[in-house]
Enzyme design. Structure first.
Site, PDB file in Angstrom:
ATOM      1  N   HIS A  96     -37.615 -24.307  37.397  1.00  0.00           N
ATOM      2  CA  HIS A  96     -38.875 -24.478  38.134  1.00  0.00           C
ATOM      3  C   HIS A  96     -38.606 -24.670  39.624  1.00  0.00           C
ATOM      4  O   HIS A  96     -39.285 -24.050  40.464  1.00  0.00           O
ATOM      5  CB  HIS A  96     -39.634 -25.688  37.589  1.00  0.00           C
ATOM      6  CG  HIS A  96     -40.852 -26.047  38.401  1.00  0.00           C
ATOM      7  ND1 HIS A  96     -42.083 -25.484  38.186  1.00  0.00           N
ATOM      8  CD2 HIS A  96     -41.014 -26.902  39.440  1.00  0.00           C
ATOM      9  CE1 HIS A  96     -42.956 -25.973  39.048  1.00  0.00           C
ATOM     10  NE2 HIS A  96     -42.326 -26.842  39.830  1.00  0.00           N
ATOM     11  N   GLU A  97     -37.642 -25.523  39.960  1.00  0.00           N
ATOM     12  CA  GLU A  97     -37.349 -25.764  41.375  1.00  0.00           C
ATOM     13  C   GLU A  97     -36.799 -24.507  42.047  1.00  0.00           C
ATOM     14  O   GLU A  97     -37.106 -24.229  43.210  1.00  0.00           O
ATOM     15  CB  GLU A  97     -36.377 -26.938  41.534  1.00  0.00           C
ATOM     16  CG  GLU A  97     -36.916 -28.276  41.043  1.00  0.00           C
ATOM     17  CD  GLU A  97     -38.282 -28.635  41.604  1.00  0.00           C
ATOM     18  OE1 GLU A  97     -38.610 -28.190  42.725  1.00  0.00           O
ATOM     19  OE2 GLU A  97     -39.032 -29.363  40.938  1.00  0.00           O
ATOM     20  N   HIS A 100     -39.458 -22.248  43.266  1.00  0.00           N
ATOM     21  CA  HIS A 100     -39.947 -22.478  44.631  1.00  0.00           C
ATOM     22  C   HIS A 100     -39.057 -21.779  45.653  1.00  0.00           C
ATOM     23  O   HIS A 100     -39.545 -21.270  46.665  1.00  0.00           O
ATOM     24  CB  HIS A 100     -39.994 -23.975  44.923  1.00  0.00           C
ATOM     25  CG  HIS A 100     -41.071 -24.703  44.187  1.00  0.00           C
ATOM     26  ND1 HIS A 100     -42.395 -24.321  44.239  1.00  0.00           N
ATOM     27  CD2 HIS A 100     -41.019 -25.800  43.376  1.00  0.00           C
ATOM     28  CE1 HIS A 100     -43.121 -25.153  43.499  1.00  0.00           C
ATOM     29  NE2 HIS A 100     -42.315 -26.052  42.958  1.00  0.00           N
ATOM     30  N   HIS A 104     -40.134 -18.973  48.380  1.00  0.00           N
ATOM     31  CA  HIS A 104     -39.778 -19.032  49.797  1.00  0.00           C
ATOM     32  C   HIS A 104     -39.124 -17.726  50.241  1.00  0.00           C
ATOM     33  O   HIS A 104     -39.462 -17.164  51.296  1.00  0.00           O
ATOM     34  CB  HIS A 104     -38.833 -20.209  50.032  1.00  0.00           C
ATOM     35  CG  HIS A 104     -38.558 -20.482  51.478  1.00  0.00           C
ATOM     36  ND1 HIS A 104     -37.458 -21.174  51.910  1.00  0.00           N
ATOM     37  CD2 HIS A 104     -39.240 -20.133  52.606  1.00  0.00           C
ATOM     38  CE1 HIS A 104     -37.470 -21.259  53.226  1.00  0.00           C
ATOM     39  NE2 HIS A 104     -38.537 -20.639  53.675  1.00  0.00           N
TER      40      HIS A 104
END
Length: 230
Positions: A96-97, A100, A104
């Protein structure tokens, strides 16, 4: 005042219940070891490579539930339990991280917009409610400038609310990317994948509750402002 206490009590209770459920689910699925045997750090690094991202570092950070992606220094920060462990929770959170980080790298519009309003939100979250309270107090004291002060406060609080609402598609999209990658690579299969879905779904619910809480308070403050104008 009674309405404020009632709203505060209700949202606090709902937030607590969702938080407890989220932590319970994460604790439960952390007992399920992944067949891949990869740690959270290894999952994150592999997903970064698979997405052609080579300038993001995966690091360990202290505390629990401190996992996050920092676009400023391009680091995926994983709590020690996620960084080292080899279970479904670690796999889901790490992916999940990285989701991100992929956002980006691909200039995901909602992430760009959220990042752009962070400086405003850091101020509005502190001074919005205070300006509303002072402005309405001045309005009740028949001071004309009170309406302006309260309006500024409402706009500041609205910015915080917008930030919470924009966070929802950012978080849902990161989870969608993570789960798709985990399934495509076969790193979570069958029951493992179902539990990963369950964990990230409850993680998303904490953001939904936070956004609804902000929206409820904004509507409340706006109703007080409208009554004070009459």
């Amino acid at each position: 005042m009674n309405s404020f206490i009632l709203i505060g009590g209700v949202v606090t209770l709902i937030s607590w219940l969702v938080r407890q459920r989220f932590q319970s689910v994460m604790k439960k699925i952390s007992r399920v070891q992944t067949r891949s045997g990869l740690s959270g750090k290894e999952i994150a690094e592999r997903m970064l490579r698979d997405n052609g991202i080579h300038d993001v570092q995966v690091i360990s950070t202290r505390g629990m539930l401190t996992d996050h992606y920092n676009p400023g220094n391009k680091t995926v920060n994983l709590s020690q339990a996620v960084y080292d462990e080899r279970n479904v929770t670690a796999a889901a959170v790490a992916a999940h991280e990285v989701g991100h980080a992929v956002q980006h790298a691909t200039s995901y519009s909602f992430l760009k917009f959220r990042s752009a309003i962070v400086p405003v939100v850091s101020i509005s979250s502190r001074f919005g409610p205070l300006a509303i309270a002072i402005g309405i107090g001045m309005m009740q004291g028949a001071m004309q400038i009170g309406g302006l002060v309260a309006t500024v406060g409402l706009l500041l609080f609205a910015a915080s609310t917008l930030f919470s609402l924009i966070t929802l598609p950012v978080e849902f999209d990161a989870s969608k990317r993570a789960l798709a990658w985990l399934e495509d690579t076969g790193l979570t299969q069958g029951e493992e994948h179902e539990k990963a879905v369950q964990g990230l779904r409850w993680a998303a619910m904490t953001y939904v509750v936070a956004a609804l809480t902000q929206l409820a308070y904004l509507i409340y403050y706006l109703s007080i402002f409208m009554r004070a104008r009459r």
